[in-house]
Every structure is written in C-alpha cells, then in structure tokens.
Write a protein that holds these residues in place. Structure first.
Motif, PDB file in Angstrom:
ATOM      1  N   ASN A  86      44.180  54.430  53.067  1.00  0.00           N
ATOM      2  CA  ASN A  86      45.682  54.568  53.397  1.00  0.00           C
ATOM      3  C   ASN A  86      46.340  54.416  54.346  1.00  0.00           C
ATOM      4  N   THR A  87      45.576  54.555  55.501  1.00  0.00           N
ATOM      5  CA  THR A  87      46.263  54.889  56.858  1.00  0.00           C
ATOM      6  C   THR A  87      45.819  53.732  57.245  1.00  0.00           C
ATOM      7  N   ARG A  88      45.556  53.785  59.214  1.00  0.00           N
ATOM      8  CA  ARG A  88      45.667  52.553  59.622  1.00  0.00           C
ATOM      9  C   ARG A  88      45.486  54.010  60.982  1.00  0.00           C
ATOM     10  N   SER A  89      44.070  53.099  61.885  1.00  0.00           N
ATOM     11  CA  SER A  89      43.805  53.618  62.799  1.00  0.00           C
ATOM     12  C   SER A  89      44.204  52.760  63.659  1.00  0.00           C
ATOM     13  N   GLY A  90      44.429  52.751  64.377  1.00  0.00           N
ATOM     14  CA  GLY A  90      44.474  51.265  65.774  1.00  0.00           C
ATOM     15  C   GLY A  90      44.524  49.862  65.191  1.00  0.00           C
ATOM     16  N   ASN A  91      43.424  49.049  65.972  1.00  0.00           N
ATOM     17  CA  ASN A  91      42.927  47.810  64.933  1.00  0.00           C
ATOM     18  C   ASN A  91      42.877  47.902  63.842  1.00  0.00           C
ATOM     19  N   ARG A  92      42.332  48.928  63.548  1.00  0.00           N
ATOM     20  CA  ARG A  92      41.758  49.031  62.169  1.00  0.00           C
ATOM     21  C   ARG A  92      42.481  48.833  61.324  1.00  0.00           C
ATOM     22  N   PRO A  93      41.999  47.530  59.625  1.00  0.00           N
ATOM     23  CA  PRO A  93      42.359  47.585  58.919  1.00  0.00           C
ATOM     24  C   PRO A  93      42.805  49.497  57.941  1.00  0.00           C
ATOM     25  N   TYR A  94      41.653  50.362  58.735  1.00  0.00           N
ATOM     26  CA  TYR A  94      42.008  51.073  57.897  1.00  0.00           C
ATOM     27  C   TYR A  94      41.518  53.053  58.626  1.00  0.00           C
ATOM     28  N   GLY A  95      42.120  53.422  58.026  1.00  0.00           N
ATOM     29  CA  GLY A  95      42.231  54.848  59.025  1.00  0.00           C
ATOM     30  C   GLY A  95      41.155  55.300  58.709  1.00  0.00           C
ATOM     31  N   LEU A  96      40.706  55.839  59.563  1.00  0.00           N
ATOM     32  CA  LEU A  96      40.002  57.417  60.144  1.00  0.00           C
ATOM     33  C   LEU A  96      40.184  59.071  60.050  1.00  0.00           C
ATOM     34  N   PRO A  97      39.872  59.731  58.645  1.00  0.00           N
ATOM     35  CA  PRO A  97      40.103  61.302  58.342  1.00  0.00           C
ATOM     36  C   PRO A  97      39.752  61.686  59.501  1.00  0.00           C
ATOM     37  N   ALA A  98      40.829  62.579  60.181  1.00  0.00           N
ATOM     38  CA  ALA A  98      40.636  63.616  61.424  1.00  0.00           C
ATOM     39  C   ALA A  98      39.211  64.364  61.473  1.00  0.00           C
ATOM     40  N   ASP A  99      38.534  64.572  60.227  1.00  0.00           N
ATOM     41  CA  ASP A  99      37.376  65.003  60.726  1.00  0.00           C
ATOM     42  C   ASP A  99      36.555  64.970  60.585  1.00  0.00           C
ATOM     43  N   ASN A 100      36.462  63.228  60.225  1.00  0.00           N
ATOM     44  CA  ASN A 100      34.828  61.699  60.287  1.00  0.00           C
ATOM     45  C   ASN A 100      34.196  62.875  61.471  1.00  0.00           C
ATOM     46  N   PRO A 101      32.900  63.630  61.247  1.00  0.00           N
ATOM     47  CA  PRO A 101      32.201  64.030  62.378  1.00  0.00           C
ATOM     48  C   PRO A 101      31.734  64.041  63.664  1.00  0.00           C
ATOM     49  N   PHE A 102      32.873  62.245  63.714  1.00  0.00           N
ATOM     50  CA  PHE A 102      32.043  61.467  65.477  1.00  0.00           C
ATOM     51  C   PHE A 102      33.490  60.680  65.364  1.00  0.00           C
ATOM     52  N   LEU A 103      34.350  61.097  64.625  1.00  0.00           N
ATOM     53  CA  LEU A 103      35.593  60.834  65.246  1.00  0.00           C
ATOM     54  C   LEU A 103      35.673  60.360  66.986  1.00  0.00           C
ATOM     55  N   ASN A 104      34.973  60.661  67.485  1.00  0.00           N
ATOM     56  CA  ASN A 104      36.084  60.923  69.292  1.00  0.00           C
ATOM     57  C   ASN A 104      34.654  60.888  70.192  1.00  0.00           C
TER      58      ASN A 104
END
Ligand SMILES: [Ca+2]
Length: 390
Positions: A203-221
């Motif tokens: 439902n969202t976009r993260s940067g150039n990605r055509p999708y979003g990254l959940p804020a609590d994904n384990p390896f996000l940053n």
C-alpha cells in the motif's frame, strides 16, 4: 480408610495428566474428488477473494487462473486470468504460475497479486494486477504492475507461495535458486532474495521501490541485507500459512536428500539451510556456520521412509472431521500421505491420517486450502481436488 481415598485421588490426577499429554488417536480420513467435471491441470494454489462472492479461484501452474463453479458438479467455469501466451511458464516442472493472493481490500480496490516464472533469463515475478472494473469475473492484465523481479539461476526451487498476513503485509516465499545443495549459497546470502521469506507493504512506496517496507522488518536498516527479508535459510518453502489463533507463520521446507521439515517462522529467523537439513548437518557441503546466528530448528521433521517432498498445510477448522480441528494438516508430494500435527508449549504430536492407496497413485498434494465454508480442500498435481471425510 484414608489411604485408599488419597490413593484414588492421586491415581485420578495421574490418569488425567497422562491423558492430557498424549493426544487421542485420530481417525483415518477418506478423500473424495470434487469438481470432477472440471478440466483441471496442474493445480498449485487456490484463493478466495475477501468479498461476499464466495468464489474459488484456482491457480493452474501452466498459466491460468480459473473461477470454479458454485455447483461442484457443473462443467461450467470461467477463466479469470490467462498468461499462457507469455514466455512463462512451466517449461520445467517447478516453474509457472505459482501463487495468488487477494488484497485484503479487494472488494474496494480490485487488486490481487500473482507470482510466476519467466524464461530467458529465468526469473520470478511478483506482480500486482486488478480485476476488470466492468466484469468481476475477468482480470485486467493491462493493469499489471511488477513489484519484484528475482533472478532464478535454475529451473527448480522457485516456491512462489504468497499470502497476506494478519498484519496486512504481503509474505512471499522464494526458494534457494535451485539445482541441488544450494551451489551458490543463496539461502544464507542476505544480498539476494532467494532462499528467503520476504515481507512487503503493497500500500505504500519506499524510495524507488514500487512497494513499501514495513517499519519493523527485521533487517530494514542493516547494512548487507535486503530490507524485504523477513526470514532466511530456507531451501524451497512450499506451503506457508498463518495459524488462525496464534497468528504464527508456519512454513514447510522441502529437503534435499534426507529430511523434510515444518517450521514456525519468526521475524529475522535463520532456518539453517544449506548448513543444516532439518536438524542434521547438510551432507553435500558445509561451510563453517556463522557462529553469531543460531539456526532455528524445525518443530517437526521426517526422513525418506515417510516421504520425499513436503507440502505444507494449514490448521484445520472444518466440520467434516471434527477430531482434526486445531491440527495442522499437511502431506508429502512424493508419497501422497497425509498427517495431522499438533504443537503446543514445545510439545509436538504427529499422526498419519491418510496412506495413499495404489488406486490413487496420482495423488500428489500441492496445496491445502479452505473453501468458502471453511472446509478443507486438497489440490493434487495430478489434476484433482479432494474433500475429506471420516
Ligand atoms: Ca531448516
């Protein structure tokens, strides 16, 4: 006279505790073909859109999604999506159209997600598509939006099971890239998507990605990790489902040459392949395992005496066989046998509930799904759909 009473009380307590620690024998089940007038070929998945239409959408590996008729004795059916004109698909037998998931708000936005393989070069595609605005029985391929493209060096281990979690995010199971023994060590390589379960926000976009990254994904940053990774160390996860009560993610993982396994997938978990095969050191190659990351063992494994390729199932909620309620029903693609597994508080029981007879030697379970009433349907690669009964 007090002693006998006390003795009886102790005996009663012992009996009760013994009874509660062993599960009662489960009935053997019968399989009955349904939708027998349908021309079904290579069924691998089935999904029901979350609207009020109670329609069953059957995914056939060669590239077609069919809406099954409400009347199960009818020969009618309608093609929802046909990708057979693409350079897909099922060139070899683990390739093709492999996954389907409807958006939780499908009734409003008509969005659904598919996972399929393409050739030249081999790759897996995760796409968003919409149903036609004018005809609820037809997909509109012109709306396709590719979300993810994952190179596949070999024809096998594409997995492709996709499902929305109770958190509203899309979970994507991807195999290790194929061949045998994970020759490129993809499953432990956090720079590739192969051998992982991914989680994205459609439902969202993260940067150039055509999708979003959940804020609590384990390896996000975390440097060195694809941020979509939810769990790693998997070989060919086939059959993922969420426990309807605990909301745990359960995933079967097909073994190499010795062991099949069932895992409860935790966020950031490493499931060991290709250092381990189930709870055993993998035979073919063993790099020194990364010491800082303990592998998570499966909750259940079986060896080649019981089967050759696990198909993950689901926690049974149907009424046809009440004794199975709350049990995890799964099977083996190779041997065609079925089991009921129960796992609670670290204790696991596993009982065989179906032994494939020679008269049903084409029964090769590919998916365990709920129908519109919550009853279990079992898809067989041989081109049939079965209901169960006692
Ligand atoms: Ca494992």
């Amino acid at each position: 006279m007090k002693f006998p009473n006390a003795f009886l009380i102790v005996l009663a307590i012992l009996t009760l505790s013994l009874c509660s620690s062993f599960s009662a024998p489960l009935p053997q089940i019968k399989l009955t073909p349904t939708f027998t007038k349908q021309d079904i070929k290579l069924p691998v998945a089935l999904a029901i859109p979350p609207d009020d239409s109670a329609r069953l959408f059957l995914v056939q590996q060669f590239g077609k999604i069919t809406i099954l008729p409400r009347n199960r004795s009818s020969a009618d059916s309608s093609t929802f999506l046909d990708l057979t004109d693409r350079p897909l698909i099922e060139k070899q037998f683990e390739e093709g159209l492999l996954g389907l998931a409807f958006h939780p708000d499908y009734a409003e936005n008509r969005k659904f997600y598919i996972y399929y393989t393409l050739q030249d070069p081999k790759q897996s595609i995760l796409s968003e598509m919409q149903c036609s605005a004018d005809d609820p029985s037809k997909a509109d391929p012109s709306t396709e939006r590719i979300l993810l493209r994952v190179p596949q060096p070999f024809w096998n281990h594409n997995s492709g099971n996709i499902t929305f979690g109770p958190d509203g995010y899309l979970y994507i199971a991807i195999g290790d890239g194929g061949s045998a023994n994970d020759p490129q060590r993809f499953s432990q390589n956090t720079f590739v998507h192969n051998g992982k379960i991914l989680r994205i926000d459609v439902n969202t976009r993260s940067g150039n990605r055509p999708y979003g990254l959940p804020a609590d994904n384990p390896f996000l940053n975390k440097p060195g990790y694809h941020p979509e990774i939810f769990a790693l160390g998997l070989r060919n996860p086939w059959g993922i489902s969420f426990h309807p009560k605990t909301q745990e993610l359960w995933a079967a993982d097909v073994g190499q040459s010795a062991y099949e396994e069932i895992n409860i997938i935790t966020k950031g978990g490493n499931y060991g392949w290709s250092h381990d095969e189930a709870t055993h050191p993998a035979k073919a190659h063993r790099d020194p395992p990364p010491k800082k990351t303990p592998f998570i063992d499966p909750i259940h494994e079986y060896d080649r005496r019981s089967g050759t390729s696990i198909t993950g199932g689901l926690h049974y909620r149907g009424k046809a066989v009440p004794a199975l309620q709350g049990q995890y029903i799964y099977g083996d693609w190779g041997f065609g046998n079925l089991w009921a597994l129960h796992h609670k508080d670290g204790k696991t029981t596993n009982q065989k509930i179906f032994t494939r007879p020679s008269s049903q030697n084409k029964f090769r379970p590919t998916a365990f799904v709920e129908d519109e009433k919550g009853e279990l349907l079992i898809l067989s690669h041989g081109g049939q759909i079965f209901t169960i009964s006692e």
